[in-house]
Design a protein around this motif. Sequence first.
Motif, short mmCIF file in Angstrom:
data_model
loop_
_atom_site.label_atom_id
_atom_site.label_comp_id
_atom_site.label_asym_id
_atom_site.label_seq_id
_atom_site.Cartn_x
_atom_site.Cartn_y
_atom_site.Cartn_z
N ALA A 7 26.68 26.00 -22.86
CA ALA A 7 26.81 26.09 -24.31
C ALA A 7 28.10 26.81 -24.67
O ALA A 7 28.38 27.87 -24.12
CB ALA A 7 25.61 26.83 -24.91
N ILE A 8 28.88 26.21 -25.56
CA ILE A 8 30.10 26.85 -26.04
C ILE A 8 30.09 26.85 -27.56
O ILE A 8 29.59 25.93 -28.20
CB ILE A 8 31.38 26.17 -25.50
CG1 ILE A 8 31.47 24.70 -25.93
CG2 ILE A 8 31.47 26.29 -23.98
CD1 ILE A 8 32.77 24.02 -25.55
N CYS A 9 30.63 27.92 -28.14
CA CYS A 9 30.75 28.01 -29.59
C CYS A 9 32.03 27.31 -30.04
O CYS A 9 33.06 27.41 -29.37
CB CYS A 9 30.78 29.47 -30.02
SG CYS A 9 29.24 30.34 -29.67
N PRO A 60 36.15 35.38 -35.29
CA PRO A 60 36.81 34.23 -34.68
C PRO A 60 36.24 33.93 -33.29
O PRO A 60 35.74 34.83 -32.61
CB PRO A 60 38.27 34.67 -34.59
CG PRO A 60 38.22 36.15 -34.60
CD PRO A 60 37.02 36.54 -35.40
N ILE A 61 36.31 32.67 -32.93
CA ILE A 61 35.93 32.27 -31.57
C ILE A 61 37.18 32.49 -30.72
O ILE A 61 38.25 31.97 -31.03
CB ILE A 61 35.47 30.81 -31.54
CG1 ILE A 61 34.18 30.69 -32.34
CG2 ILE A 61 35.28 30.32 -30.10
CD1 ILE A 61 33.72 29.29 -32.59
N ALA A 62 37.03 33.29 -29.70
CA ALA A 62 38.19 33.67 -28.89
C ALA A 62 37.88 33.53 -27.41
O ALA A 62 37.62 34.52 -26.72
CB ALA A 62 38.60 35.11 -29.22
N PRO A 63 37.85 32.29 -26.90
CA PRO A 63 37.60 32.11 -25.47
C PRO A 63 38.64 32.88 -24.66
O PRO A 63 39.82 32.90 -25.00
CB PRO A 63 37.74 30.61 -25.26
CG PRO A 63 37.55 30.01 -26.60
CD PRO A 63 38.07 31.03 -27.57
N SER A 64 38.19 33.53 -23.63
CA SER A 64 39.08 34.33 -22.80
C SER A 64 38.79 34.02 -21.34
O SER A 64 37.63 34.07 -20.91
CB SER A 64 38.86 35.81 -23.06
OG SER A 64 39.46 36.60 -22.06
N GLU A 113 39.58 24.31 -28.77
CA GLU A 113 39.00 25.60 -29.13
C GLU A 113 39.56 26.73 -28.29
O GLU A 113 39.43 27.90 -28.63
CB GLU A 113 37.48 25.53 -28.95
CG GLU A 113 36.71 26.51 -29.77
CD GLU A 113 36.82 26.26 -31.26
OE1 GLU A 113 37.30 27.17 -31.95
OE2 GLU A 113 36.42 25.19 -31.74
N GLY A 114 40.19 26.38 -27.15
CA GLY A 114 40.75 27.39 -26.27
C GLY A 114 40.01 27.55 -24.95
O GLY A 114 40.40 28.38 -24.12
N TYR A 115 38.95 26.77 -24.72
CA TYR A 115 38.25 26.82 -23.44
C TYR A 115 39.05 26.07 -22.40
O TYR A 115 39.60 25.00 -22.67
CB TYR A 115 36.85 26.19 -23.55
CG TYR A 115 35.92 26.97 -24.44
CD1 TYR A 115 35.26 28.10 -23.98
CD2 TYR A 115 35.69 26.56 -25.75
CE1 TYR A 115 34.41 28.81 -24.80
CE2 TYR A 115 34.83 27.27 -26.58
CZ TYR A 115 34.20 28.40 -26.10
OH TYR A 115 33.36 29.09 -26.92
N THR A 116 39.12 26.62 -21.19
CA THR A 116 39.81 25.96 -20.10
C THR A 116 38.84 25.06 -19.35
O THR A 116 37.75 25.49 -18.96
CB THR A 116 40.43 26.99 -19.13
OG1 THR A 116 41.36 27.79 -19.86
CG2 THR A 116 41.16 26.30 -17.99
#
Length: 123
Positions: A7-9, A60-64, A113-116
Motif C-alpha cells: 500500500a502506498i499513499c 505532504p506525501i514524502a517518499p524517502s 509520487e516519488g516512490y522508487t
Amino acid sequence: MDLAHVAICVSDLDRAMAFYGELGFEETHRFTLDGVENVYLGRGEEADLQLRYDADRTTPIAPSRADVDHVAFTVDDVEGTFETAIDAGGAPVLEPTEIDAAGAFAAFVEDPEGYTLEFYRWL
C-alpha cells in the motif's frame, strides 16, 4: 506465506492510476474507509498494489528511500518496462544494468509520487 499487496499513499489518484495503468496494472477493486479511497491494482495473479488517497490529508506525501527503499516487480522486458515507465511520467534512477551481486538485470524508476520502483529479471 505470500505477499498480498503493498500500500502506498498518493496525492493524485488519477495520475497514479494512469501511470500504473501504462505499466499494465488494472483496477481489481476499491473501497472507501474513513474518507480514504483505497484502489487495488493488479497484474494477473501477481500481488496487488494498493493506492491510498485521502483528499483531506494536510501533510505532504514524502517518499524517502531512507524509509522505503523501493518496490520491486519482476518483468520479462526490463528495458521496455523502463522506457514505458519513463514515457508514462516516471523519472530514471538507474538505467537497465546487470547487478552481478544480485544475479539480476534491473532498472530503477521514480514514479510521479516519488516512490522508487525496480523492474528486474533474473540473469
